[in-house]
Design a protein around this motif. Structure first.
Motif, PDB file in Angstrom:
ATOM      1  N   SER A  29       0.848  -1.176  -0.006  1.00 47.49           N
ATOM      2  CA  SER A  29      -0.033  -0.046  -0.045  1.00 47.49           C
ATOM      3  C   SER A  29       0.757   1.329  -0.020  1.00 47.49           C
ATOM      4  N   SER A  30       2.196   0.994   0.416  1.00 51.86           N
ATOM      5  CA  SER A  30       2.907   2.376   0.304  1.00 51.86           C
ATOM      6  C   SER A  30       3.678   2.568  -1.024  1.00 51.86           C
ATOM      7  N   TYR A  31       3.507   1.781  -2.152  1.00 51.70           N
ATOM      8  CA  TYR A  31       4.125   1.813  -3.219  1.00 51.70           C
ATOM      9  C   TYR A  31       3.238   2.441  -4.310  1.00 51.70           C
ATOM     10  N   THR A  32       3.587   3.322  -5.109  1.00 50.40           N
ATOM     11  CA  THR A  32       3.134   3.894  -6.397  1.00 50.40           C
ATOM     12  C   THR A  32       3.544   2.629  -7.479  1.00 50.40           C
ATOM     13  N   MET A  33       2.418   2.240  -8.062  1.00 54.36           N
ATOM     14  CA  MET A  33       2.322   1.121  -9.150  1.00 54.36           C
ATOM     15  C   MET A  33       2.287   1.512 -10.432  1.00 54.36           C
ATOM     16  N   GLY A  34       3.077   0.919 -11.310  1.00 51.97           N
ATOM     17  CA  GLY A  34       3.136   1.482 -12.841  1.00 51.97           C
ATOM     18  C   GLY A  34       2.975   0.307 -13.768  1.00 51.97           C
ATOM     19  N   TRP A  35       2.737   0.604 -14.913  1.00 51.14           N
ATOM     20  CA  TRP A  35       3.114  -0.319 -16.032  1.00 51.14           C
ATOM     21  C   TRP A  35       3.791   0.438 -17.119  1.00 51.14           C
ATOM     22  N   PHE A  36       4.960  -0.387 -17.528  1.00 51.50           N
ATOM     23  CA  PHE A  36       5.622   0.191 -18.732  1.00 51.50           C
ATOM     24  C   PHE A  36       5.684  -1.028 -19.866  1.00 51.50           C
ATOM     25  N   ARG A  37       5.910  -0.584 -21.003  1.00 51.90           N
ATOM     26  CA  ARG A  37       6.104  -1.541 -22.086  1.00 51.90           C
ATOM     27  C   ARG A  37       7.196  -1.324 -22.993  1.00 51.90           C
ATOM     28  N   GLN A  38       7.606  -2.358 -23.687  1.00 53.61           N
ATOM     29  CA  GLN A  38       8.856  -2.293 -24.424  1.00 53.61           C
ATOM     30  C   GLN A  38       8.694  -3.096 -25.805  1.00 53.61           C
ATOM     31  N   ALA A  39       8.597  -2.298 -26.944  1.00 55.01           N
ATOM     32  CA  ALA A  39       8.294  -2.881 -28.119  1.00 55.01           C
ATOM     33  C   ALA A  39       9.777  -3.328 -28.774  1.00 55.01           C
ATOM     34  N   ARG A  89      11.763   1.297 -23.367  1.00 52.76           N
ATOM     35  CA  ARG A  89      10.595   1.284 -22.430  1.00 52.76           C
ATOM     36  C   ARG A  89      10.100   2.601 -22.493  1.00 52.76           C
ATOM     37  N   GLU A  90       8.762   2.586 -22.348  1.00 60.64           N
ATOM     38  CA  GLU A  90       7.811   3.576 -22.270  1.00 60.64           C
ATOM     39  C   GLU A  90       6.816   3.414 -21.180  1.00 60.64           C
ATOM     40  N   PHE A  91       6.364   4.671 -20.785  1.00 64.84           N
ATOM     41  CA  PHE A  91       5.522   4.599 -19.553  1.00 64.84           C
ATOM     42  C   PHE A  91       4.086   4.121 -20.173  1.00 64.84           C
ATOM     43  N   VAL A  92       3.262   3.636 -19.426  1.00 66.55           N
ATOM     44  CA  VAL A  92       1.817   3.264 -19.911  1.00 66.55           C
ATOM     45  C   VAL A  92       0.736   3.663 -19.064  1.00 66.55           C
ATOM     46  N   ALA A  93       1.030   3.476 -17.734  1.00 67.39           N
ATOM     47  CA  ALA A  93       0.045   3.751 -16.736  1.00 67.39           C
ATOM     48  C   ALA A  93       0.691   3.720 -15.324  1.00 67.39           C
ATOM     49  N   ALA A  94      -0.023   4.559 -14.339  1.00 65.90           N
ATOM     50  CA  ALA A  94       0.599   4.379 -13.069  1.00 65.90           C
ATOM     51  C   ALA A  94      -0.698   4.945 -12.003  1.00 65.90           C
ATOM     52  N   VAL A  95      -0.478   4.081 -10.925  1.00 70.79           N
ATOM     53  CA  VAL A  95      -1.701   4.556  -9.844  1.00 70.79           C
ATOM     54  C   VAL A  95      -1.008   4.882  -8.740  1.00 70.79           C
ATOM     55  N   SER A  96      -1.296   5.917  -7.756  1.00 76.26           N
ATOM     56  CA  SER A  96      -0.650   6.257  -6.478  1.00 76.26           C
ATOM     57  C   SER A  96      -1.174   5.313  -5.319  1.00 76.26           C
ATOM     58  N   LEU A  97      -0.691   5.754  -4.419  1.00 72.33           N
ATOM     59  CA  LEU A  97      -1.189   5.277  -3.063  1.00 72.33           C
ATOM     60  C   LEU A  97      -2.824   5.447  -3.080  1.00 72.33           C
ATOM     61  N   SER A  98      -3.264   4.181  -2.656  1.00 76.98           N
ATOM     62  CA  SER A  98      -4.787   3.955  -2.227  1.00 76.98           C
ATOM     63  C   SER A  98      -5.400   4.388  -3.481  1.00 76.98           C
ATOM     64  N   GLY A  99      -4.980   4.296  -4.813  1.00 88.78           N
ATOM     65  CA  GLY A  99      -5.812   4.666  -6.002  1.00 88.78           C
ATOM     66  C   GLY A  99      -6.189   6.186  -6.051  1.00 88.78           C
ATOM     67  N   VAL A 100      -5.622   7.088  -5.279  1.00 87.68           N
ATOM     68  CA  VAL A 100      -6.169   8.470  -5.263  1.00 87.68           C
ATOM     69  C   VAL A 100      -6.088   9.024  -6.735  1.00 87.68           C
ATOM     70  N   SER A 101      -4.796   8.802  -7.450  1.00 83.93           N
ATOM     71  CA  SER A 101      -4.470   9.510  -8.691  1.00 83.93           C
ATOM     72  C   SER A 101      -4.014   8.453  -9.676  1.00 83.93           C
ATOM     73  N   THR A 102      -4.352   8.653 -10.925  1.00 87.52           N
ATOM     74  CA  THR A 102      -3.784   8.012 -11.965  1.00 87.52           C
ATOM     75  C   THR A 102      -3.280   8.758 -12.955  1.00 87.52           C
ATOM     76  N   ASN A 103      -2.546   8.075 -13.753  1.00 84.81           N
ATOM     77  CA  ASN A 103      -1.699   8.786 -15.264  1.00 84.81           C
ATOM     78  C   ASN A 103      -1.598   7.800 -16.040  1.00 84.81           C
ATOM     79  N   TYR A 104      -1.884   8.303 -17.498  1.00 85.06           N
ATOM     80  CA  TYR A 104      -1.880   7.622 -18.480  1.00 85.06           C
ATOM     81  C   TYR A 104      -0.686   8.067 -19.677  1.00 85.06           C
ATOM     82  N   ALA A 105      -0.306   7.227 -20.419  1.00 87.88           N
ATOM     83  CA  ALA A 105       0.228   7.810 -21.458  1.00 87.88           C
ATOM     84  C   ALA A 105      -0.807   8.223 -22.435  1.00 87.88           C
TER      85      ALA A 105
END
Length: 127
Positions: free
Chosen positions: A30-40, A45-61
């Motif tokens: 629960s203390s970690y920001t979690m993200g997804w990256f991808r590499q073709a 490697r490029e950023f895809v999406a991330a979610v902050s603690l408790s899902g408060v905020s998200t970011n997307y490519a």
């Protein structure tokens, strides 16, 4: 650091959907920001999406916004990436990543902000 194991990749036709899962070890998920990256192949490697603690905020490519959705379930130490309307450009190895940022609700996007990485899961979209 945490250990991360991805699953859910595979072969899908263009326009289809897949859901990736990433399970983390340890008791401080629960203390970690979690993200997804991808590499073709042949690309960085490029950023895809991330979610902050408790899902408060998200970011997307920009390339996946409106098609991909990230969510976390802290009670399961799991983060998901729901991928819809897939196209050939989404073909890549997808990596789950975790960054220890217990004092912020910003969903970070830079690889340097993540210190644990999974082995990756292949997603192939056929056109």
């Amino acid at each position: 650091q945490v250990q991360l194991v991805e699953s859910g990749g595979g072969l899908v036709q263009a326009g289809g959907s897949l859901r990736l899962s990433c399970v983390a070890s340890g008791r401080t998920f629960s203390s970690y920001t979690m993200g997804w990256f991808r590499q073709a192949p042949g690309k960085e490697r490029e950023f895809v999406a991330a979610v902050s603690l408790s899902g408060v905020s998200t970011n997307y490519a920009g390339s996946v916004k409106g098609r991909f959705f990230i969510a976390r379930v802290d009670t399961k130490n799991t983060v998901y990436l729901q991928m819809n309307s897939l196209n050939a450009e989404d073909t890549a190895v997808y990596f789950c990543a975790a960054g220890l940022h217990p004092y912020t609700t910003v969903a970070r996007t830079a690889p340097k902000d993540f210190d644990s990485w999974g082995q990756g899961t292949q997603v192939t979209v056929s056109s």
